[in-house]
Every structure is written in structure tokens, then in C-alpha cells.
Design an enzyme around this catalytic site. Structure first.
Site, PDB file in Angstrom:
ATOM      1  N   HIS A   1      37.289  48.250  47.543  1.00 46.98           N
ATOM      2  CA  HIS A   1      36.742  48.752  48.804  1.00 46.98           C
ATOM      3  C   HIS A   1      37.858  49.335  49.667  1.00 46.98           C
ATOM      4  CE1 HIS A   1      32.570  47.148  48.698  1.00 46.98           C
ATOM      5  NE2 HIS A   1      33.111  46.333  47.809  1.00 46.98           N
TER       6      HIS A   1
ATOM      7  N   GLU B   1      40.281  45.132  49.888  1.00 50.56           N
ATOM      8  CA  GLU B   1      40.117  46.205  50.875  1.00 50.56           C
ATOM      9  C   GLU B   1      41.462  46.922  50.916  1.00 50.56           C
ATOM     10  OE1 GLU B   1      37.443  47.056  52.427  1.00 50.56           O
ATOM     11  OE2 GLU B   1      36.160  45.328  52.844  1.00 50.56           O
TER      12      GLU B   1
ATOM     13  N   HIS C   1      29.744  50.379  47.062  1.00 47.60           N
ATOM     14  CA  HIS C   1      28.783  51.371  47.532  1.00 47.60           C
ATOM     15  C   HIS C   1      28.363  52.326  46.406  1.00 47.60           C
ATOM     16  CE1 HIS C   1      29.981  49.554  51.260  1.00 47.60           C
ATOM     17  NE2 HIS C   1      31.228  49.912  51.014  1.00 47.60           N
TER      18      HIS C   1
ATOM     19  N   GLU D   1      34.034  56.207  51.684  1.00 47.49           N
ATOM     20  CA  GLU D   1      34.510  55.048  50.930  1.00 47.49           C
ATOM     21  C   GLU D   1      33.974  55.035  49.510  1.00 47.49           C
ATOM     22  OE1 GLU D   1      34.498  50.145  51.167  1.00 47.49           O
ATOM     23  OE2 GLU D   1      33.344  51.327  52.600  1.00 47.49           O
TER      24      GLU D   1
END
Length: 279
Positions: free
Chosen positions: A167, A243, A74, A112
Site C-alpha cells: 500500500h 505502507e 485496491h 495508489e
């Protein structure tokens, strides 16, 4: 966070990132922008002459040192540019996906994109100090993107020995917690086969060794083979996506949003990359 049915994310590659690469030759609901993360500086303010500083390590590393590309998921400006991040881009396997997404956040609002940038910078500086040529796919946490296909291209053009996408997940399932590591499956090229699977296992083993628990809601034993993640599908270098935990779980979200917790994740990822490189 990169988990079906949520698409991967990204937008344009900045000139600064492309320049960095030239010198070297995967989420949930939209997060409300929050204060900028307290990430370590991109380079040491003490300058290249100070032994032990990232700048000094970068200046002294050998020209044949391996390249590692770190892909913090992101970006801080994504939420303010919906048209740009929603435009379709190639995602591999004949599919397209939105350029990028805003990512998820903890219940307290820690985003995030801030987590991934903070951890990536910590890992980058630690790897540079160990003689690795480490770069990130975005230069800061204030931009837009880059798009998922462009992030993959950065690793490909750099000839990266390893690409690690960082992430945090955003599952609202009751009791969902733990980390998982994704890799492309079935593989589309040799790098996506055994090398990427080995990188994923190294990340899984290091995170588990650091006291983190494999996810109880996705994958198996901390590993999640995936065919839907553009950054992995389009990579021609060994690549994996971690993740680190579920931001929507209150207990895990507190760890992910704390400086101490982020350092623990960074240390584990650093050790995993070094182990994979045999250093």
C-alpha cells in the site's frame, strides 16, 4: 493506504486468481481514476524458452519452492463500483468492514491502486526469477476488489510462507512522510505472532537499508502493530502490510509515482521476502 479511521478495501475474487491459487496446492480519500500504470508485463513476452525470463524461471522452479502471496492494495475498477466495494464483509475480531476502498493518490493524481499493482508485479517477477512461487491476489489493475476477507483467504489456501500486502498512505497531516509496516497485534493465531512480527521487521529493515525513512507520524521505528486490518486479522499465514510512503507528501509522492522510485521499493520488498525465507 490503511490507516484509522479509514477502512480496508476489496471485492470479489476472480476466477483467474482462484485458479492460480488452486495450482499452488490496508485507505484514505477516494482517488480519481488515472491512466493505467506502466507496470511490467505479467509474464515475459519472450516466452518460456528464454533463459532468465519469468516464464522460464516459473517452469524450472522446484515443486517444493515456498509460496509468497503479494496483495496489491485496491483495484483500478473500484471507484466505478461503489455498491460492490462498500458492502460489509468479515474483518476479524468480531468486526465487519467495507469490502474494499478506492485508495488514495498523489496531489498530481497518480493513484495508489496503480502504484501497488506496479510494485507487486515487479516483486512477483523478481521472486519467480529466484525460484519462489509468487502470486498476486488480483490479476491486473482493471478489476474490482477482491474483498479484504477474500484476499486473506487466498494466502491461507495457498499455504503461503509469507503474505505481503502493498500500500501507500494518504495522510494530510503537515510534514507526514515515511514508510511503516503493520502486523496483527495482539495475535489471533501462531502465524500472527512471532512469524508475522519477523516478516514485518524484515520489511522494515530492507526498506530502511534501501534509504527509505520510517514514518514520522504513525507507529514507532517503522513498525505499527494493528488490530483493525482485516487482511491481517483473518490471515492464518505469516502476514504484514507495508505502507511504502505518504502519497500526499509532495516530495514522497514524486518518488512513489516515478518508475525509478517504484523499482527501489520493489527491490527492497524482494530482498526482505528473500531474507525472511532464508534464501
Amino acid at each position: 493506504m490503511l490507516r484509522p479511521p479509514h477502512p480496508r478495501r476489496t471485492a470479489r475474487v476472480t476466477g483467474a486468481v482462484l485458479a492460480a491459487v488452486a495450482t499452488l496446492a490496508a485507505c484514505g480519500s477516494a482517488a480519481t481514476p488515472a491512466p493505467m500504470p506502466t507496470a511490467p508485463p505479467a509474464t515475459s513476452s519472450s516466452g518460456p524458452g528464454v533463459p532468465g525470463s519469468p516464464a522460464a524461471a516459473a517452469a524450472s522452479r522446484p515443486a517444493n519452492a515456498p509460496v509468497v502471496v503479494l496483495d496489491p492494495g485496491h483495484d483500478g475498477g473500484n471507484a466505478a463500483h461503489p455498491a460492490e466495494i462498500n458492502r460489509p464483509v468479515p474483518a476479524g475480531r468480531g468486526e465487519t468492514k467495507p469490502c474494499n476502498t478506492t485508495g488514495t493518490s498523489t496531489a498530481a493524481g497518480y493513484p495508489e491502486h496503480a502504484f501497488t499493482w506496479d510494485v507487486a508485479v515487479r516483486v512477483r517477477d523478481a521472486l519467480i526469477a529466484r525460484g519462489v512461487r509468487a502470486v498476486t491476489t488480483r490479476p491486473d489493475d482493471a478489476g474490482v476488489g477482491p474483498c479484504v476477507n477474500d484476499r486473506a483467504a487466498i494466502g491461507n489456501r495457498a499455504g503461503a510462507a509469507a503474505v505481503v500486502s502493498i500500500h501507500a498512505d494518504g495522510s494530510d497531516a503537515a510534514g507526514a512522510r515515511g514508510f511503516h509496516v503493520a502486523y496483527a497485534a495482539p495475535p489471533l493465531n501462531d502465524a500472527q505472532g512471532a512469524p508475522s512480527a519477523a516478516l514485518a521487521r524484515a520489511l522494515r529493515d530492507a526498506l530502511r537499508g534501501a534509504g527509505f525513512t520510517p514514518a514520522n507520524y504513525i507507529g514507532a521505528d517503522g513498525l505499527a502493530p494493528r488490530a483493525d486490518l482485516a487482511g491481517l486479522n483473518l490471515s492464518t499465514r505469516p502476514a504484514a502490510l507495508v505502507e511504502c510512503g505518504n502519497m500526499r507528501d509532495a516530495r514522497e509522492g514524486a518518488v512513489l509515482s516515478s518508475p525509478v522510485g517504484r523499482q527501489r521499493y520493489a527491490d527492497a520488498i524482494t530482498m526482505a521476502v528473500l531474507a525472511y525465507l532464508g534464501r
